[in-house]
Design a protein around this motif. Structure first.
Motif, PDB file in Angstrom:
ATOM      1  N   GLY A 129       0.848  -1.191   0.000  1.00 51.21           N
ATOM      2  CA  GLY A 129       0.000   0.000   0.000  1.00 51.21           C
ATOM      3  C   GLY A 129       0.889   1.248   0.000  1.00 51.21           C
ATOM      4  N   LEU A 130       0.304   2.365  -0.408  1.00 50.79           N
ATOM      5  CA  LEU A 130       1.090   3.602  -0.455  1.00 50.79           C
ATOM      6  C   LEU A 130       1.640   3.950   0.927  1.00 50.79           C
ATOM      7  CD1 LEU A 130       2.145   6.054  -1.961  1.00 50.79           C
ATOM      8  CD2 LEU A 130      -0.094   7.125  -1.735  1.00 50.79           C
ATOM      9  N   ASN A 131       0.822   3.708   1.966  1.00 56.16           N
ATOM     10  CA  ASN A 131       1.287   4.007   3.325  1.00 56.16           C
ATOM     11  C   ASN A 131       2.535   3.202   3.686  1.00 56.16           C
ATOM     12  OD1 ASN A 131      -0.762   5.827   3.742  1.00 56.16           O
ATOM     13  ND2 ASN A 131      -2.133   4.328   4.723  1.00 56.16           N
TER      14      ASN A 131
ATOM     15  N   GLN B 209      -4.181   2.549  -0.626  1.00 51.84           N
ATOM     16  CA  GLN B 209      -3.521   3.279   0.456  1.00 51.84           C
ATOM     17  C   GLN B 209      -2.911   2.295   1.459  1.00 51.84           C
ATOM     18  OE1 GLN B 209      -3.861   6.595  -0.190  1.00 51.84           O
ATOM     19  NE2 GLN B 209      -2.318   7.050   1.367  1.00 51.84           N
ATOM     20  N   ASP B 210      -3.692   1.246   1.768  1.00 54.32           N
ATOM     21  CA  ASP B 210      -3.255   0.269   2.769  1.00 54.32           C
ATOM     22  C   ASP B 210      -3.021  -1.091   2.117  1.00 54.32           C
ATOM     23  OD1 ASP B 210      -3.420   1.911   5.166  1.00 54.32           O
ATOM     24  OD2 ASP B 210      -5.575   1.977   4.713  1.00 54.32           O
TER      25      ASP B 210
END
Lengths: 470, 470
Positions: free
Chosen positions: A360-362, B48-49
């Motif tokens: 994920g981007l995070n 995102q995650d």
């Protein structure tokens, strides 16, 4: 070897891979072999008949491992990182099994299409301007190249082609050879050697622009060179800016340089091979400002974005698909063979897909930030020791430092570090000074590795400075 | 994903790989998708995650597989083969784990040294002249390039550099640009497009030599062109011979052409991308005669020698290490980065080592021979059907054939074959005629696959010829 045996051996290999990476710290990071060591360890010819698989695996430890520089050891601080992650390795296994050669859309549509979409994903992570994305029309955007060297070469060839056409359009009496003989490309005096080599291959002159005290190209100096060359009858056509130079991770001022390139009809290519991965973090994204003036941009996710080398060695985006690329023959479908030097290509975007989804981007941002924090930690240790000095701004994961004193003293320190084989560094030259580069590299590096490395360096420094000749 | 999870997922992936390859015949060999099919199947941005690994694996079947052309299906007869074997895949897993970047000797000595020795093993299998081997002095010899396109480009750049130096030595009044504008390279009118592209990149003229009735370049025609060009003030400097052309697997007459090139100070490069693997069999080795006149030679083990693409995509040998290669900067050690366009490089020789040892020379020869026998079997089937004709000599694993009749008729036949998706072929043009290429490709192909393919082709032919418009 049939499928049954592969199932068995493959599972053993998975364990071997995990064992190697889990226990990599137990191995000296740098090998202790002389050139030619390997030849005497194996036969001079291939065997006539098949050998046992067990013998081959035994030879990995006997023949190969003694000659390996362990790039993924947390004690490896040399060069720049090369990426490694388990999701990327899993995707690579799948890539090997599918084994399609994606030189055209029809040769395996998924191979081309996933690549286009993954480059869009990545472009959005980097907040690239719209013109760099393929978008729903499904053309243009980015492409995976093998290495940054190839991307630079492709951009220079495209720029050369565009310049020749533009100049011929208004100077119909000039032959192509005459134009080529007057074209001049520019790059920083800190740029990677592959930039100069691209000009050699393309048969055009390249000039090095002197950098400022931060090792960055600034507008004034560059403009002066361009004006002088124009006055001499030369034809400036290409500038390769570097964001994150190899010696010191310096950043050319692309926000100043870009408008100048645009005014002068010069193609601006941005090479952010190492630093590019960091631009997925909002706090580092300003370093990419100026990309809106660029004609092409590339960086290596295989360096710092957890995607193993050879899957996604580099990405290049070309702003505005309408720009005439050297080999680009737009058709109904994207045929990536026209975008690169090689014809064949693997299904490398699978690795990007697996890694982006599993982190994920995070997760990717956290990974970058951790490396930067560790570099800052090392910088603080160096600054706290008055015998040492920091030699360049620490912006991302690289610290350039040296002992206050002669180049010879620093060369001796590095020699001792290399001989001890506990950690591995390589040097660089900055303003004529011999400088040590400490790059945060390994995926599994922690603060205690940085602390231990510094203790080791200071211990060797202590011994070095004790000796009578100092 | 930690090491424990990788052990589990890696073993699942080994089974997935084996399952895919064992059951590949159950899948239509050619996909039924339209350009842009994939974009709508996945999100427009990276998550995102982190996602679940299970979801990714489910998406392999949902998103990827519908868009795959299955190159390793025994029903795949298109292009040329791309290699695949279990030992190569195991070696690739190890290569990914070690993950060293072998741009210099020191960056991982084993990576450079195994490559040098494996290229010597391979050179001996091919009975290359001594000057092509590194031997015990450990320098020179061969290098793994990414693709044949890169090898051709490297050879052309080396030849260009050598020619400029030679001509300037005796014509000191000629500028480099003047020389470049007069250099002329040659290749067959049957040569791969990458040869022409190498000349475009290198900024030199390239002329196509017309071929004889066997699609081979002969001495007389070539000599005539060279003489005419010299009379026009041009400077012939490079000839790329093809052994096993892409359209019809034709062989230029290098035994006649080589001495001519040597007399005229022209660099002769031999591109045997596909056919080269067959030269490990004594009965096919005469096809390589004339290599003793060549300056450089390459072929793709990743095509027909069971070494998966990207490990050993191609090999290039340069005869006589003393020859000045463009980038070659001889030192105490071999730094392969000077031998190629990219800087970074994987540990690709591991795959060669595993495959050579797991098959042995006997096993590799048996593999080549089996494919040639199957091609001859297909040729017999075609010859026995009076509606068809064979369009080029069947020397190795490729059969060029067509229906006696118009190009349109043959285009219609191929269209039906492609639409049925039971087998996959691609066409070529020979002497202005539309011809179907039947290449033996898959590792697991057997006689019954060839028989079934022929039945399918004749069934479609029957239907086609039944229709009123014929």
């Amino acid at each position: 070897m049939d499928a049954e045996e592969f199932r068995r051996r493959g599972k053993e290999m998975v364990d071997l891979v995990a064992d190697y990476l889990e226990n990599i710290e137990d191995r000296p990071v740098y090998p202790d072999v002389e050139p030619g060591y390997l030849r005497s360890l194996i036969p001079t010819e291939a065997p006539q008949d098949p050998e046992n698989y067990e013998d081959i695996i035994k030879d990995v430890e006997r023949v190969i491992m003694p000659g390996i520089t362990h790039w993924h050891s947390p004690n490896f601080f040399a060069y720049f990182p090369t990426a490694s992650s388990y999701p990327a390795m899993l995707a690579d296994m799948l890539c090997g099994a599918i084994g399609c050669i994606g030189f055209s859309w029809a040769a395996s549509p998924a191979c081309t299409e996933l690549e286009t979409v993954m480059l869009d994903w990545l472009g959005k992570m980097l907040q690239l301007p719209e013109c760099f994305l393929a978008g729903t029309h499904g053309q243009g955007g980015g492409v995976i190249q093998g290495t940054a060297s190839e991307a630079t070469l492709m951009s220079l060839l495209a720029a050369r082609c565009k310049a020749v056409r533009r100049i011929q359009a208004t100077n119909s009496d000039m032959s192509e050879m005459e134009i080529l003989s007057k074209l001049v490309a520019y790059t920083s005096d800190q740029a990677h050697s592959s930039v100069e080599r691209a000009a050699l291959i393309g048969g055009v002159k390249m000039k090095k622009v002197p950098t400022d005290e931060h090792y960055a190209v600034r507008k004034d100096m560059f403009m002066k060179m361009v004006e002088e060359d124009k006055a001499d009858g030369l034809l400036p056509f290409y500038f390769c800016a570097t964001l994150g130079t190899t010696p010191s991770c310096a950043f050319d001022k692309t926000e100043e340089l870009g408008p100048l390139c645009n005014e002068e009809n010069m193609w601006m290519h941005i090479d952010a091979a190492y630093a590019g991965s960091a631009f997925i973090c909002p706090e580092f994204r300003p370093l990419l400002n100026g990309v809106e003036f660029a004609d092409s941009f590339n960086f290596n996710p295989h360096k710092w974005l957890l995607i193993n080398f050879d899957c996604s060695a580099m990405c290049i985006w070309v702003c505005n698909y309408g720009v005439i690329l050297f080999f680009l023959l737009p058709g109904l479908v994207t045929d990536y063979r026209h975008w690169q030097i090689p014809l064949g290509r693997r299904f490398r975007s699978l690795k990007m897909w697996f890694v982006f989804r599993m982190y994920g981007l995070n997760g990717l941002q956290a990974y970058i930030r951790k490396h930067v924090v560790l570099a800052k930690e090392f910088e603080s240790l160096v600054r706290a020791d008055k015998r040492f000095e920091i030699c360049a701004d620490v912006v991302l994961g690289l610290v350039c430092f040296r002992l206050k004193g002669s180049n010879e003293l620093n060369q001796n320190l590095l020699k001792r570090i290399t001989q001890c084989r506990e950690i591995h560094l390589v040097p660089c030259q900055l303003s004529g000074r011999f400088v040590l580069r400490f790059a945060i590299c390994a995926r599994k590096i922690e603060s205690h590795h940085v602390q231990k490395a510094w203790q080791h360096i200071t211990q060797l420094t202590f011994e070095l400075l004790q000796e009578p000749e100092h």
